[in-house]
Write a protein that holds these residues in place. Structure first.
Motif, short mmCIF file in Angstrom:
data_model
loop_
_atom_site.label_atom_id
_atom_site.label_comp_id
_atom_site.label_asym_id
_atom_site.label_seq_id
_atom_site.Cartn_x
_atom_site.Cartn_y
_atom_site.Cartn_z
N GLU A 3 -64.39 13.59 51.54
CA GLU A 3 -63.14 13.89 52.25
C GLU A 3 -63.32 15.14 53.12
O GLU A 3 -62.69 15.28 54.16
N ALA A 4 -64.17 16.06 52.68
CA ALA A 4 -64.56 17.22 53.48
C ALA A 4 -66.08 17.16 53.66
O ALA A 4 -66.77 16.39 52.99
N THR A 5 -66.60 17.98 54.57
CA THR A 5 -68.05 18.02 54.72
C THR A 5 -68.68 18.70 53.52
O THR A 5 -68.01 19.43 52.77
N LEU A 6 -69.97 18.49 53.33
CA LEU A 6 -70.68 19.13 52.24
C LEU A 6 -70.60 20.65 52.37
O LEU A 6 -70.40 21.36 51.37
N THR A 7 -70.72 21.16 53.58
CA THR A 7 -70.65 22.61 53.81
C THR A 7 -69.29 23.16 53.38
O THR A 7 -69.21 24.19 52.71
N THR A 8 -68.24 22.48 53.79
CA THR A 8 -66.89 22.92 53.42
C THR A 8 -66.72 22.93 51.91
O THR A 8 -66.16 23.87 51.33
N TRP A 9 -67.19 21.89 51.25
CA TRP A 9 -67.10 21.81 49.79
C TRP A 9 -67.83 22.98 49.14
O TRP A 9 -67.32 23.60 48.19
N LEU A 10 -69.02 23.31 49.64
CA LEU A 10 -69.79 24.41 49.07
C LEU A 10 -69.07 25.75 49.26
O LEU A 10 -69.07 26.59 48.35
N TYR A 11 -68.48 25.95 50.43
CA TYR A 11 -67.72 27.18 50.64
C TYR A 11 -66.51 27.25 49.70
O TYR A 11 -66.17 28.32 49.19
N ARG A 12 -65.86 26.12 49.47
CA ARG A 12 -64.74 26.11 48.54
C ARG A 12 -65.20 26.50 47.14
O ARG A 12 -64.56 27.30 46.46
N LEU A 13 -66.30 25.91 46.70
CA LEU A 13 -66.82 26.23 45.37
C LEU A 13 -67.23 27.70 45.29
O LEU A 13 -66.94 28.37 44.29
N ALA A 14 -67.89 28.19 46.33
CA ALA A 14 -68.37 29.58 46.32
C ALA A 14 -67.20 30.55 46.23
O ALA A 14 -67.22 31.49 45.41
N THR A 15 -66.19 30.35 47.06
CA THR A 15 -65.05 31.28 47.04
C THR A 15 -64.26 31.13 45.74
O THR A 15 -63.80 32.13 45.17
N SER A 16 -64.10 29.91 45.25
CA SER A 16 -63.36 29.69 44.01
C SER A 16 -64.06 30.36 42.83
O SER A 16 -63.42 31.05 42.02
N HIS A 17 -65.37 30.17 42.71
CA HIS A 17 -66.11 30.77 41.60
C HIS A 17 -66.09 32.30 41.70
O HIS A 17 -65.97 32.98 40.68
N ALA A 18 -66.21 32.83 42.91
CA ALA A 18 -66.20 34.28 43.08
C ALA A 18 -64.86 34.88 42.65
O ALA A 18 -64.82 35.90 41.94
N LEU A 19 -63.77 34.25 43.08
CA LEU A 19 -62.45 34.78 42.72
C LEU A 19 -62.19 34.65 41.23
O LEU A 19 -61.61 35.56 40.61
N LYS A 20 -62.61 33.54 40.62
CA LYS A 20 -62.45 33.39 39.17
C LYS A 20 -63.25 34.45 38.42
O LYS A 20 -62.79 35.02 37.43
N HIS A 21 -64.47 34.69 38.89
CA HIS A 21 -65.32 35.69 38.25
C HIS A 21 -64.67 37.06 38.31
O HIS A 21 -64.67 37.81 37.32
N ARG A 22 -64.09 37.39 39.46
CA ARG A 22 -63.47 38.70 39.61
C ARG A 22 -62.24 38.83 38.72
O ARG A 22 -61.99 39.88 38.13
N ARG A 23 -61.45 37.74 38.61
CA ARG A 23 -60.28 37.79 37.74
C ARG A 23 -60.69 37.98 36.28
O ARG A 23 -60.07 38.74 35.54
N ARG A 24 -61.78 37.28 35.87
CA ARG A 24 -62.27 37.45 34.50
C ARG A 24 -62.75 38.88 34.26
O ARG A 24 -62.50 39.47 33.21
N ALA A 25 -63.43 39.45 35.26
CA ALA A 25 -63.93 40.82 35.13
C ALA A 25 -62.79 41.80 35.01
O ALA A 25 -62.84 42.75 34.21
N ARG A 26 -61.72 41.60 35.78
CA ARG A 26 -60.56 42.48 35.70
C ARG A 26 -59.90 42.40 34.33
O ARG A 26 -59.48 43.41 33.76
N THR A 27 -59.82 41.17 33.79
CA THR A 27 -59.22 41.00 32.46
C THR A 27 -60.04 41.73 31.40
O THR A 27 -59.49 42.39 30.53
N ARG A 28 -61.37 41.60 31.49
CA ARG A 28 -62.23 42.29 30.53
C ARG A 28 -62.07 43.80 30.62
O ARG A 28 -62.04 44.51 29.61
N LYS A 29 -61.97 44.32 31.86
CA LYS A 29 -61.82 45.77 32.03
C LYS A 29 -60.50 46.26 31.45
O LYS A 29 -60.43 47.31 30.82
N ARG A 30 -59.43 45.47 31.71
CA ARG A 30 -58.13 45.87 31.16
C ARG A 30 -58.16 45.88 29.65
O ARG A 30 -57.63 46.78 29.00
#
Length: 210
Positions: A85-112
């Motif tokens: 439905e999207a190009t492979l490149t678009t899908w990879l960017y979605r995964l990359a940004t999604s994983h990065a934001l999830k990782h940062r939210r998890r890191a913030r939770t651990r710090k708190r």
């Protein structure tokens, strides 16, 4: 257990040339057929873009390398569900940004959690009072200016941050960013306008040392 053929992503060579039109369609077909050679080709073709996108959002080479690995693991595990439905490149960017934001939210939770447990014992008794920190004015020059900019970008709302990163770090077009974010070009323009306005206001309001 399958071992991902990933090099040290923090020591990447310059990005590989863009694949010719149609190459990704063939690559996806090979991946869905279970070809490990095709997966190695995928990594070689896109590891730079994925790593640098994640690095721009996280700021830490070590964390970015781990998250980039996670992105390619997910691609390997879920490629059968990719329907184009999207190009492979678009899908990879979605995964990359999604994983990065999830990782940062998890890191913030651990710090708190770590901060709270440093203040309270198991019976919720206060162990010590938090220190009061003075925040000296930062000099907006050289490396320190870049660090300040990254810190301010990290405080933007998620979608503004992703749009800003994809535009200025990855140099994606507005149309490509819209595809990654599942939104319209005018919406991307609005996100970028608000992000730039916020950043500009911060730096204009920050006094410089003379």
């Amino acid at each position: 257990m399958y071992t991902l053929p990933l090099p040290a992503l923090s020591q990447l060579l310059p990005a590989a040339p863009s694949a010719p039109p149609g190459a990704d369609v063939e690559l996806v077909a090979q991946l869905q057929a279970g070809s490990e050679a095709a997966f190695r080709t995928l990594v070689e073709r896109y590891q730079n873009r994925v790593y640098r996108t994640v690095l721009a959002l996280l700021g830490s080479p070590e964390e970015a390398e781990d998250v980039a690995q996670e992105v390619f693991v997910e691609v390997y595990q879920t490629i059968d569900r990719f329907r184009g439905e999207a190009t492979l490149t678009t899908w990879l960017y979605r995964l990359a940004t999604s994983h990065a934001l999830k990782h940062r939210r998890r890191a913030r939770t651990r710090k708190r959690f770590a901060y709270l447990t440093s203040l309270f014992g198991l019976d919720n008794q206060v162990l010590h009072e938090p220190a009061h920190h003075e925040h000296p004015q930062a000099e907006l020059e050289g490396r320190q200016q870049v660090e300040i900019l990254r810190a301010r970008i990290a405080r933007l709302p998620d979608q503004q941050q992703v749009a800003f990163t994809l535009r200025h770090e990855q140099e994606l077009s507005y149309e490509e960013i819209a595809a990654v974010l599942h939104t319209s070009v005018p919406a991307v323009e609005s996100l970028l306008f608000r992000a730039r306005k916020t950043l500009r206001a911060h730096f204009q309001a920050t006094p410089r040392h003379v």
